[in-house]
Design an enzyme around this catalytic site. Structure first.
Site, PDB file in Angstrom:
ATOM      1  N   ASP A 147       5.684  -8.559  -7.492  1.00 15.52           N
ATOM      2  CA  ASP A 147       6.018  -8.523  -6.073  1.00 15.52           C
ATOM      3  C   ASP A 147       5.557  -9.777  -5.335  1.00 15.52           C
ATOM      4  O   ASP A 147       6.241 -10.277  -4.439  1.00 15.52           O
ATOM      5  CB  ASP A 147       5.395  -7.287  -5.422  1.00 15.52           C
ATOM      6  N   GLY A 148       4.385 -10.301  -5.690  1.00 16.00           N
ATOM      7  CA  GLY A 148       3.883 -11.509  -5.043  1.00 16.00           C
ATOM      8  C   GLY A 148       4.809 -12.692  -5.281  1.00 16.00           C
ATOM      9  O   GLY A 148       5.105 -13.473  -4.367  1.00 16.00           O
ATOM     10  N   ASN A 177       7.205  -8.592   4.111  1.00 13.79           N
ATOM     11  CA  ASN A 177       6.182  -7.565   3.927  1.00 13.79           C
ATOM     12  C   ASN A 177       5.441  -7.250   5.226  1.00 13.79           C
ATOM     13  O   ASN A 177       5.529  -6.145   5.733  1.00 13.79           O
ATOM     14  CB  ASN A 177       5.176  -8.003   2.855  1.00 13.79           C
ATOM     15  N   GLU A 178       4.692  -8.236   5.719  1.00 17.99           N
ATOM     16  CA  GLU A 178       3.916  -8.004   6.926  1.00 17.99           C
ATOM     17  C   GLU A 178       3.457  -9.301   7.557  1.00 17.99           C
ATOM     18  O   GLU A 178       3.412 -10.356   6.914  1.00 17.99           O
ATOM     19  CB  GLU A 178       2.686  -7.119   6.648  1.00 17.99           C
ATOM     20  N   ARG A 198     -10.048  -4.063  19.860  1.00 19.70           N
ATOM     21  CA  ARG A 198     -11.166  -4.893  19.405  1.00 19.70           C
ATOM     22  C   ARG A 198     -11.538  -4.432  18.005  1.00 19.70           C
ATOM     23  O   ARG A 198     -11.742  -3.244  17.752  1.00 19.70           O
ATOM     24  CB  ARG A 198     -12.375  -4.769  20.334  1.00 19.70           C
ATOM     25  N   ASN A 258      -0.680  -2.560   4.395  1.00 21.35           N
ATOM     26  CA  ASN A 258      -0.613  -1.456   5.344  1.00 21.35           C
ATOM     27  C   ASN A 258      -1.072  -0.140   4.732  1.00 21.35           C
ATOM     28  O   ASN A 258      -1.830   0.624   5.335  1.00 21.35           O
ATOM     29  CB  ASN A 258       0.825  -1.339   5.854  1.00 21.35           C
ATOM     30  N   LYS A 259      -0.625   0.151   3.530  1.00 20.87           N
ATOM     31  CA  LYS A 259      -0.997   1.408   2.869  1.00 20.87           C
ATOM     32  C   LYS A 259      -2.487   1.451   2.540  1.00 20.87           C
ATOM     33  O   LYS A 259      -3.116   2.513   2.577  1.00 20.87           O
ATOM     34  CB  LYS A 259      -0.175   1.601   1.595  1.00 20.87           C
ATOM     35  N   SER A 260      -3.058   0.281   2.248  1.00 19.93           N
ATOM     36  CA  SER A 260      -4.471   0.237   1.872  1.00 19.93           C
ATOM     37  C   SER A 260      -5.391   0.621   3.024  1.00 19.93           C
ATOM     38  O   SER A 260      -6.560   0.957   2.808  1.00 19.93           O
ATOM     39  CB  SER A 260      -4.840  -1.166   1.361  1.00 19.93           C
TER      40      SER A 260
END
Length: 267
Positions: free
Chosen positions: A52-53, A124-125, A151, A167-169
């Site tokens: 994926d990377g 991805n993000e 914050r 995100n899932k992590s």
């Protein structure tokens, strides 16, 4: 596979072992009248080999092209939510491409504009994080309406396909990529009488605009993550995120849906 999609560009990180593994694939592609090109701009099929990377890097390095298809191929022991094929079964990949047993999948992309000067696309993000041992303060606006003051360590804005990554992590939701949206998740938020956030991830629809205004309190050099790349931009004032008109078109095998790949990867 349409006859006008015959130019292949392979994106990978060369090493001796992988070079040897790829020789039979190159030969098989040529035997079946595919042309291997040296420049990505000449290709109409871009094949990323690794995981994926590597797939994310291939899309970014080739400019999120809208006029070609991307193919993800896993090498050994690599994660592959973007990769339908395995390098050890390249016969299956070539046979499937020749016999049109493929379906085109379209993945949403977000666009992030920094200080209204620099624009980036992300499959991805996009993340905004502190680079100091100090929390970062961000005013969060949705459609120009102030929503909250955050914050903490930072915020992540994820696409549906990116929802299974960073995100899932941090306990973000896994989102179906058929839903045109993006998700905002917190990194170690600090909630007290002065700073109050929703305290959970939230999902914004395709027409929404998210603006993150970084409060200039000495933490003026946050790191901005764009997929698996980091950018340090001096004096970041705000980051505006919207769903892009661009989509990444990938090919997939039939009977291998997104949720089947999620199940195979995590369950």
């Amino acid at each position: 596979m349409s006859n006008d999609r015959r130019n292949l560009y392979f994106y990978y990180h060369p090493n001796d072992q992988l070079n040897e593994q790829l020789k039979p694939l190159f030969d098989l592609a040529k035997e079946n009248n595919f042309e291997i090109v040296e420049e990505s701009k000449e290709a109409n099929i871009i094949i990323a080999i690794g995981g994926d990377g590597t797939f994310l890097q291939a899309v970014r390095k080739t400019g999120f092209r809208q006029d070609c298809l991307y193919v993800g191929v896993r090498s050994e022991d690599e994660a592959g939510l973007y990769c339908d094929f395995n390098l050890n079964n390249f016969n299956e990949m070539v046979d499937s491409m020749l016999n049109a047993e493929l379906e085109v999948r379209r993945f949403p992309v977000i666009e992030a504009r920094v200080n209204d000067e620099y624009s980036f696309h992300c499959l991805n993000e996009c993340s905004v994080r502190s680079t100091l041992i100090k929390s970062i303060v961000i005013d969060v606006y949705i459609d120009d309406i102030h929503f909250e003051t955050f914050r903490g360590d930072g915020l992540i804005v994820a696409t549906p396909t990116g929802s299974t990554g960073y995100n899932k992590s941090i306990n973000g939701s896994v989102v179906d990529p058929k839903i045109p949206c993006f998700q905002v998740s917190e990194l170690a938020s600090l909630n007290n009488n002065r700073y109050r956030t929703l305290g959970s991830p939230f999902i914004l629809g395709a027409e929404r605009t998210l603006k993150l205004k970084v409060i200039q309190d000495g933490n003026d050099f946050p790191i901005i993550g764009m997929d698996n790349e980091a950018h340090s931009i001096r004096n970041i004032q705000d980051v505006t995120v919207q769903l892009s008109d661009k989509q990444v078109k990938t090919v997939k095998l039939k009977n291998n849906s997104y949720w089947e790949r999620v199940q195979r990867t995590f369950l």
